[in-house]
Design a protein around this motif. Structure first.
Motif, PDB file in Angstrom:
ATOM      1  N   MET A  15       0.963  -0.994  -0.084  1.00  0.00           N
ATOM      2  CA  MET A  15       0.000  -0.101   0.061  1.00  0.00           C
ATOM      3  C   MET A  15       0.721   1.556   0.121  1.00  0.00           C
ATOM      4  N   GLY A  16       0.630   2.687  -0.446  1.00  0.00           N
ATOM      5  CA  GLY A  16       1.282   3.505  -0.498  1.00  0.00           C
ATOM      6  C   GLY A  16       0.772   4.552  -1.433  1.00  0.00           C
ATOM      7  N   PHE A  70      -4.902  -3.985  -9.725  1.00  0.00           N
ATOM      8  CA  PHE A  70      -5.823  -5.148  -9.088  1.00  0.00           C
ATOM      9  C   PHE A  70      -6.239  -5.294  -8.243  1.00  0.00           C
ATOM     10  N   ASN A  71      -7.215  -6.125  -7.778  1.00  0.00           N
ATOM     11  CA  ASN A  71      -7.901  -6.026  -6.977  1.00  0.00           C
ATOM     12  C   ASN A  71      -7.642  -6.984  -5.270  1.00  0.00           C
ATOM     13  N   TYR A  72      -8.528  -6.795  -4.590  1.00  0.00           N
ATOM     14  CA  TYR A  72      -7.806  -7.388  -2.809  1.00  0.00           C
ATOM     15  C   TYR A  72      -7.790  -9.032  -3.605  1.00  0.00           C
ATOM     16  N   ARG A 130     -12.801 -17.407  -9.022  1.00  0.00           N
ATOM     17  CA  ARG A 130     -13.446 -16.228  -8.616  1.00  0.00           C
ATOM     18  C   ARG A 130     -13.682 -16.370  -6.900  1.00  0.00           C
ATOM     19  N   PRO A 131     -13.001 -15.890  -5.567  1.00  0.00           N
ATOM     20  CA  PRO A 131     -11.773 -16.427  -6.430  1.00  0.00           C
ATOM     21  C   PRO A 131     -11.422 -18.026  -6.210  1.00  0.00           C
ATOM     22  N   PRO A 132      -9.617 -17.722  -5.576  1.00  0.00           N
ATOM     23  CA  PRO A 132      -9.031 -18.944  -5.715  1.00  0.00           C
ATOM     24  C   PRO A 132      -9.458 -19.601  -4.706  1.00  0.00           C
ATOM     25  N   LEU A 167      -4.760 -17.521  -1.718  1.00  0.00           N
ATOM     26  CA  LEU A 167      -3.803 -15.853  -1.587  1.00  0.00           C
ATOM     27  C   LEU A 167      -2.325 -15.882  -1.820  1.00  0.00           C
ATOM     28  N   LEU A 168      -1.970 -15.184  -2.930  1.00  0.00           N
ATOM     29  CA  LEU A 168      -0.045 -15.665  -2.160  1.00  0.00           C
ATOM     30  C   LEU A 168      -0.040 -14.383  -1.846  1.00  0.00           C
TER      31      LEU A 168
END
Length: 320
Positions: A11-12, A66-68, A184-186, A271-272
């Motif tokens: 984040m930034g 890209f989203n969350y 969606r989602p994995p 999620l990575l």
């Protein structure tokens, strides 16, 4: 100065500072010369303003968001300079007259590249792959030579991918077993890697097509639709086996990526995390910059350049 891709993982805030970019996050400031940037990937919540977008547009820099869940959200596209009404008309005519031929070529390319990737494991003792490899090499080309509809071509493509996923248990560790493809989602580590890798490649393909005169919305295998760049979906399909999946297989089998270390435990490892994204992106960029001998041009090119050369094939086909 050679232009490259910049990935913003944390984040930034991204701002214009004089004639450069500066990325500010909790770790401090990172200065990025605008001359060194071709495209930017925002893989977290990044604050930007209109002044920055104007600066990026003038410099011809593309920004992907890209989203969350690390799925593609959209792209900031500078004003298109390579626009050709004549080519768009020819592209539409090609859809009407040669769509099936182009779609068959795409599916045949998928089969060839999957065969190339899996043959490596067959040579190293995974003999259970032989029936699928024989089907890819002998039966798929026969099926595609027949007079078939676009629905039948898509069915063949679906069978190729479904059977491909069914081979993973032969050469991947148990912690990366995939019961079925979930997007969606994995729902597990291997689906997370596939989704993340595919969306990065889709964005890379967008950037390559942007540098041609092609219309992004006119496609041949996938149905042209609203609110998406379907030509990128077409072109990146062929490259998924040799770019995305080779990267996945190599990082997993060489233990560069590990479930407990590189995936988010709070989300069932589906999620990575930031460290995992960094490892995967570095491996993917290395793969994209690897050099191959182009079969038609008979000269060495990077895999990333090969994507754009496939786009030029369409242009040549239109004018032939």
């Amino acid at each position: 100065m050679r232009k490259s891709t910049k990935y913003l993982l944390s984040m930034g805030e991204l701002k214009k500072k004089d004639n450069s970019l500066v990325f500010k996050n909790e770790r401090g400031h990172t200065y990025i010369p605008i001359e060194s940037v071709r495209e930017i990937y925002c893989l977290n919540e990044i604050s930007l303003n209109s002044k920055l977008f104007h600066f990026l547009s003038n410099a011809g820099v593309i920004v992907h968001f890209f989203n969350y869940y690390q799925q593609y959200s959209g792209t900031f596209y500078p004003k298109e300079q390579l626009v050709s009404g004549k080519l768009t008309v020819m592209q539409a005519k090609l859809f009407e007259t040669k769509r099936l031929d182009v779609a068959k070529s795409i599916v045949n390319g998928i089969a060839k590249n999957i065969h190339y990737v899996l043959y490596h494991y067959y040579k190293h003792g995974k003999t259970d792959l032989k029936p699928y490899l024989d089907w890819l090499k002998k039966e798929v080309p026969k099926l595609l030579k027949k007079e078939i509809s676009i629905k039948q071509i898509l069915f063949i493509e679906g069978e190729i991918w479904r059977n491909f996923y069914g081979t993973f248990h032969l050469f991947l560790p148990e912690s990366f077993v995939m019961n079925k493809r979930v997007r969606r989602p994995p729902d597990n580590p291997i689906n997370a890697l596939i989704s993340f890798g595919n969306t990065i490649l889709y964005s890379k393909t967008l950037s390559q097509i942007y540098r041609t005169h092609l219309n992004q919305t006119i496609s041949y295998l996938h149905e042209p639709g609203e609110s998406r760049f379907s030509l990128s979906l077409d072109l990146c399909e062929v490259f998924k086996p040799i770019i995305v999946f080779k990267t996945i297989f190599e990082t997993v089998n060489n233990r560069k990526l590990q479930v407990g270390k590189h995936f988010d435990k709070d989300l069932n490892y589906a999620l990575l995390n930031e460290a995992g994204r960094k490892v995967f992106i570095e491996a993917l960029e290395e793969r994209l910059s690897s050099v191959i001998l182009h079969p038609r041009l008979k000269r060495k090119v990077t895999l990333e350049t090969a994507i754009r050369l496939d786009a030029y094939k369409l242009i040549n086909l239109k004018y032939s």
